[in-house]
Scaffold this motif. Sequence first.
Motif, short mmCIF file in Angstrom:
data_model
loop_
_atom_site.label_atom_id
_atom_site.label_comp_id
_atom_site.label_asym_id
_atom_site.label_seq_id
_atom_site.Cartn_x
_atom_site.Cartn_y
_atom_site.Cartn_z
N PRO A 192 -0.23 123.76 43.61
CA PRO A 192 0.35 125.25 43.61
C PRO A 192 2.01 125.24 43.80
CG PRO A 192 -1.82 125.32 44.47
CD PRO A 192 -1.49 124.15 44.45
N VAL A 193 2.32 124.50 44.92
CA VAL A 193 3.60 124.34 45.32
C VAL A 193 4.65 123.77 44.31
CG1 VAL A 193 5.24 123.22 46.99
CG2 VAL A 193 2.86 123.91 47.58
N GLY A 194 3.93 122.84 43.48
CA GLY A 194 4.61 122.27 42.27
C GLY A 194 4.90 123.32 41.11
N ILE A 195 3.79 124.15 40.82
CA ILE A 195 3.88 125.13 40.05
C ILE A 195 4.88 126.22 40.22
CG2 ILE A 195 2.73 127.27 39.00
CD1 ILE A 195 -0.01 125.33 39.03
N TYR A 196 4.89 126.62 41.59
CA TYR A 196 6.11 127.36 42.06
C TYR A 196 7.29 126.89 41.91
CZ TYR A 196 9.00 130.54 45.24
OH TYR A 196 9.96 131.12 45.75
N LEU B 274 -9.06 117.47 46.27
CA LEU B 274 -8.95 118.65 46.77
C LEU B 274 -7.65 118.55 47.38
CD1 LEU B 274 -12.31 119.51 48.59
CD2 LEU B 274 -11.40 120.60 46.53
N ILE B 275 -7.14 117.80 48.05
CA ILE B 275 -5.73 117.44 48.46
C ILE B 275 -4.83 117.65 47.20
CG2 ILE B 275 -4.13 115.77 49.47
CD1 ILE B 275 -6.37 114.53 51.00
N GLY B 276 -4.98 117.24 46.18
CA GLY B 276 -4.12 117.26 45.20
C GLY B 276 -4.08 118.48 44.75
N LEU B 277 -5.31 119.33 44.82
CA LEU B 277 -5.34 120.75 44.29
C LEU B 277 -4.52 121.70 45.39
CD1 LEU B 277 -9.20 121.34 43.52
CD2 LEU B 277 -6.90 121.46 41.94
N LEU B 278 -4.31 121.26 46.72
CA LEU B 278 -3.46 121.92 47.79
C LEU B 278 -1.88 121.88 47.53
CD1 LEU B 278 -5.51 121.00 50.86
CD2 LEU B 278 -5.66 123.24 49.52
N ILE B 279 -1.67 120.70 46.81
CA ILE B 279 -0.16 120.43 46.40
C ILE B 279 0.11 121.02 45.30
CG2 ILE B 279 1.28 118.44 46.11
CD1 ILE B 279 -0.55 116.74 47.61
N THR C 141 5.55 123.74 33.53
CA THR C 141 4.44 124.54 34.03
C THR C 141 3.06 124.70 33.58
OG1 THR C 141 6.37 126.10 34.52
CG2 THR C 141 4.02 127.13 34.75
N LEU C 142 2.98 124.58 32.19
CA LEU C 142 1.71 124.41 31.70
C LEU C 142 0.99 123.06 31.80
CD1 LEU C 142 -0.47 125.19 29.23
CD2 LEU C 142 0.99 124.06 27.58
N THR C 143 1.66 122.04 31.75
CA THR C 143 1.11 120.84 32.05
C THR C 143 0.44 120.61 33.44
OG1 THR C 143 3.07 119.96 32.95
CG2 THR C 143 2.60 119.32 30.36
N LEU C 144 1.12 121.21 34.65
CA LEU C 144 0.74 121.15 35.80
C LEU C 144 -0.61 121.99 36.16
CD1 LEU C 144 0.86 119.63 38.44
CD2 LEU C 144 2.64 121.50 39.19
N SER C 145 -0.48 123.21 35.40
CA SER C 145 -1.56 124.17 35.36
C SER C 145 -2.84 123.58 34.88
CB SER C 145 -1.21 125.37 34.59
OG SER C 145 -0.23 126.30 35.34
N CYS D 55 10.04 117.70 39.15
CA CYS D 55 9.66 117.04 37.93
C CYS D 55 8.80 115.81 38.07
CB CYS D 55 11.08 116.70 37.11
SG CYS D 55 11.89 117.99 36.57
N SER D 56 8.74 115.32 39.32
CA SER D 56 8.06 114.18 39.44
C SER D 56 6.42 114.41 40.10
CB SER D 56 8.66 113.16 40.45
OG SER D 56 10.13 112.76 40.12
N LEU D 57 6.21 115.86 40.42
CA LEU D 57 5.03 115.82 41.06
C LEU D 57 4.18 115.96 40.28
CD1 LEU D 57 3.87 116.82 43.78
CD2 LEU D 57 4.25 119.26 42.78
N GLY D 58 3.95 116.03 38.93
CA GLY D 58 3.01 116.09 38.04
C GLY D 58 2.48 114.60 37.83
N ASN D 59 3.56 113.69 37.39
CA ASN D 59 3.41 112.33 37.39
C ASN D 59 2.67 111.79 38.54
OD1 ASN D 59 4.12 111.22 34.72
ND2 ASN D 59 6.10 111.93 35.26
N ALA D 60 2.98 111.86 39.74
CA ALA D 60 2.62 111.41 40.78
C ALA D 60 1.13 111.74 41.05
CB ALA D 60 3.45 111.85 42.03
#
Length: 437
Positions: free
Chosen positions: A213-217, A206-211, A101-105, A31-36
């Motif tokens: 997909p883990v959040g979406i999963y 790019l680092i944010g992009l690598l993180i 899931t929608l917001t993080l995508s 839940c916190s990953l998107g805000n971060a």
Amino acid sequence: MNDTAFSSAPHSAEATNAPRTRGQFRLIAACSLGNALEIFDFTIYSFFALLIGKLFFPSSNPYISLLLSVATFGIGFAMRPLGGFVIGNYADRRGRKAALTLTLSLMVAGTLCIAVAPSYASAGVLGTLMVLAGRLLQGFSVGGEFAAAAVLLMESGHQQGRGWRVSWTLATQGIASVVGALCAAALHAALPTAALESWGWRLPFLIGLLIAPVGIYIRSHLDETHQPREQGPSPLRMLWRDHRGLVIKGIMATAAGTATMYLVVFFMPTYMIRVLHLPPALSLLSGCVTGATVTVAALVSGRLTDRLARRKPLVLTSLTLSMLAVYPAFWLITTYPSVPLVICLATLLTACINLGMTPLFLGIMETLPIEVRTSGISVISSVGIAVIGGSSQFIVTWLLARTGNPMSPAWYMLVCCVVTVLAVMSIRETPRREGAR
């Protein structure tokens, strides 16, 4: 339920024991990953605003390039209310997990646009449009991100751990701002100017992009806390019809916290350099210290919220401390400007206001019925941040230029504190039944 009720949680010894299971850790992380990620991108963009202006908004006047870069960044604020309305309504209609899931995508799509955008020199206006599209997508997604995440944390698990869980949505914002500042500073120190302009500034995105997909999963495997409802009136319509008084008061109640965050955490380094003529190195140090303070204060506030029988006194205590501290703090800063003093007083102001933010949002969430809860918090937070957060730096800069009075930020923050106190006082506090959702 009365739309002017400010809920409180009954006192219990269980409040001192926050759950520490693996499931709870996964819930908080998801839940916190998107805000971060949003605050991380915010910090990175701020540090590279001058470079982004040069690469994507070229002009013979460097100030015009910077202005266009900052304006593009500001578009994200303008998109927040729209995202809050749409995604909040979606979360109440289709469920919290689907909304997260929608917001993080959407956030991933926006960050990708910025990370891979070709410069104006190599692709002309295409790169400029990609940066603009990225900021539009990021702003739209963030408009509903905070509310959906906070509501899911609030509704999951035992009622007595709500304060601790919800506090992480604010705490991780502080962590992300520190990491973003250190990452940008490290790139500036490690790379020559040519490499930084060519590819170095893209690395944090790019680092944010690598993180992500883990959040979406992880988010896709969370338990839903609200049964989706396809039929019936729109949650937004129900919110405005039955609870518009609370929504308006909620927006007013965000004034002090939002103004303090955007002025003390983000604007203070600029104020120190331009008004007080302190060393530019203060920018990084001040940002890191205040970011860390946000994290600590939010977590302490979460613990206190779970220990106390009522929410409202902690909110009012936080506001009172802020009002008592803000004028003396700015007077000392302007009279005896020094790096240690500035950092200590910025830390004090940040800590005072953030002690009340968790119980404020949690109290409003508990007041709103589950059917419109995410819509309500989305509207309150996104409109409050867009209107107050988006305008605070502009208003204070205008006041400084107009009056020449270095105390202008203090007066503005005092006005915001008064507005918040009046709003909180007008929200009637009532006990809440154990187990209520």
